[in-house]
Design a protein around this motif. Structure first.
Motif, short mmCIF file in Angstrom:
data_model
loop_
_atom_site.label_atom_id
_atom_site.label_comp_id
_atom_site.label_asym_id
_atom_site.label_seq_id
_atom_site.Cartn_x
_atom_site.Cartn_y
_atom_site.Cartn_z
N GLY A 175 0.82 -1.21 0.00
CA GLY A 175 0.00 0.00 0.00
C GLY A 175 0.86 1.26 0.00
O GLY A 175 0.51 2.26 -0.65
N ALA A 176 1.98 1.19 0.71
CA ALA A 176 2.86 2.37 0.79
C ALA A 176 3.48 2.68 -0.57
O ALA A 176 3.61 3.85 -0.97
CB ALA A 176 3.94 2.15 1.84
N THR A 177 3.87 1.64 -1.32
CA THR A 177 4.45 1.91 -2.65
C THR A 177 3.41 2.54 -3.57
O THR A 177 3.73 3.40 -4.39
CB THR A 177 4.99 0.62 -3.34
N LYS A 178 2.16 2.13 -3.41
CA LYS A 178 1.10 2.68 -4.27
C LYS A 178 0.80 4.13 -3.88
O LYS A 178 0.59 4.98 -4.73
CB LYS A 178 -0.17 1.83 -4.13
N LEU A 179 0.77 4.39 -2.56
CA LEU A 179 0.49 5.76 -2.11
C LEU A 179 1.63 6.70 -2.53
O LEU A 179 1.39 7.82 -2.98
CB LEU A 179 0.31 5.79 -0.58
N ALA A 180 2.87 6.19 -2.40
CA ALA A 180 4.02 7.01 -2.82
C ALA A 180 3.93 7.31 -4.32
O ALA A 180 4.20 8.44 -4.76
CB ALA A 180 5.31 6.26 -2.49
N SER A 181 3.51 6.32 -5.09
CA SER A 181 3.33 6.54 -6.53
C SER A 181 2.25 7.58 -6.79
O SER A 181 2.41 8.46 -7.64
CB SER A 181 2.93 5.23 -7.23
#
Ligand code: NAD
Length: 353
Positions: free
Chosen positions: A172-178
């Motif tokens: 989820g964090a990689t998606k939010l950062a994206s």
């Protein structure tokens, strides 16, 4: 219309590629994928049948973008999509694909003057906050209470106003950062974009596994007479998700391609919604009816890492833009998956059983 789909041989990517090609007469569609996901290679024949050009490439590699054709749209659907990814093993692949890969897509979109549609996830919302939603329990499922007690949550589910503060899984964090970088490119670097925070997506051609694609896996385990387990929540199987049929996702993406200006710069939650939600226990009933098989299901009481009790999507914002609404019910979703499984049971057995 020229469209490049990263993760184009995956479940979401290949289905969108084919449906775009069929729906938008004269469109050219390119599927870009490194075939990391087991089973994605089976989609290559389908892509070819629909004259979709497959490009073997890796979103982590800047050099793989150098030779790509110019397109009008890029749909970023490549990912390591498991919520458990990086929690027990190195997170390198996850971060390099899901975050750096998106940046590479953005730079390519900028060079190509393409618009970007990003397939994000409901997993951007923090686990503890979701599990703090007040709930009731009935015989077959947990329900959101009439007064959920958390900002951004209605009885229908989670809205875009739900907080994004707090741990949510590395995935989820990689998606939010994206998402953050997509907003910056949209604002300052002329890459018009749309972010779709999808809940569970499912349908035919999903190569389900325990940590990703569980709806298909659940049916497949019944079909092949194997076994399953209800994990966590006291082994009750009452945890609930809404499920978005890939055709309903396509109808949203088709509208975004056609009416991009209506959606540009927006972040929207999109899921099956309350009408298309199931608990695992209820899913078991549907699977038993479809397959005629009753299989052993262990009740494991220990909580599973990064799991949530209920996730339902409140689609009101997405609907308010141009009246998109998912049409499927859990029964119709499962019937479609069953037909696909039945027609291809020999080929799918080594992957899904
Ligand atoms: N399926 C769901 O329930 C769901 C829910 C919300 C969001 N999403 C998002 O939708 C997108 C598609 O997911 P999916 O369910 O189709 O998963 P999938 O695994 O079927 O598809 C992803 C594809 O990306 C490819 N890929 C992985 N690493 C790559 C890399 N480095 N370079 C190029 N290709 C690479 C894989 O081979 C695979 O074909 C993902 O971004 C995922 O985060 C999926």
């Amino acid at each position: 219309m020229r469209v490049l789909i990263t993760g184009g041989a995956g479940f979401v990517g290949s289905n969108l590629a084919i449906k775009i090609k069929q729906h938008f007469i004269g469109s050219e569609v390119f599927a870009f994928d490194n075939l990391k996901r087991r089973g994605s290679e089976l989609n290559l024949t389908r892509l070819k049948q629909f004259q979709i050009q497959f490009i073997h490439g890796d979103v982590r590699m800047k050099s793989d973008f150098a030779e790509l054709p110019e397109v009008d749209f890029i749909i970023d659907a490549s990912a390591e999509p498991s919520v458990l990814s990086g929690l027990n093993t190195s997170p390198d692949y996850l971060i390099d694909t899901n975050f750096s890969g998106t940046i590479n897509c953005l730079n390519y979109a900028s060079r190509s003057k393409a618009k970007m549609i990003f397939i994000s996830t409901s997993r951007v919302y923090p686990i503890a906050k979701i599990n703090n939603i007040r709930f009731t329990e009935n015989e077959s499922r947990f329900e959101i209470d009439n007064t959920p007690g958390v900002i951004g949550c209605t009885r229908e589910g989670i809205t875009e106003n739900f907080s994004v503060q707090g741990p949510r899984s590395l995935y989820g964090a990689t998606k939010l950062a994206s998402e953050l970088m997509i907003e910056e490119y949209n604002e300052f670097l002329n890459v018009p974009s749309i972010i779709n925070r999808c809940g569970v997506i499912t349908g035919p051609f999903q190569m389900g596994k325990v940590d990703q694609g569980v709806i298909v896996l659940w049916l497949a385990k019944h079909y092949y007479n194997k076994s399953l387990a209800y994990y966590g929540f006291n082994g009750s199987g009452k945890q609930v998700r809404d499920i978005l049929h890939i055709d309903d996702l396509f109808s949203l993406i088709a509208d975004q391609l056609q009416n991009f200006h209506l959606y540009q710069g927006k972040t929207l939650n999109s899921g099956g919604g309350r009408n298309c939600s199931v608990s695992l226990r209820e899913l078991t009933d549907v699977c038993r009816k479809l397959t005629g098989n009753v299989i052993p299901i262990e009740e494991v009481k220990e909580e599973r890492i990064a799991d949530v009790r209920i996730y339902l999507t409140d689609n009101s914002y997405a609907t308010s833009i141009n009246n998109w609404k998912p049409k499927h019910t859990p029964e119709s979703v499962m019937k479609d998956i069953y037909s696909w499984l039945h027609e291809n049971h020999k080929q799918l057995e080594p992957i899904l059983s």
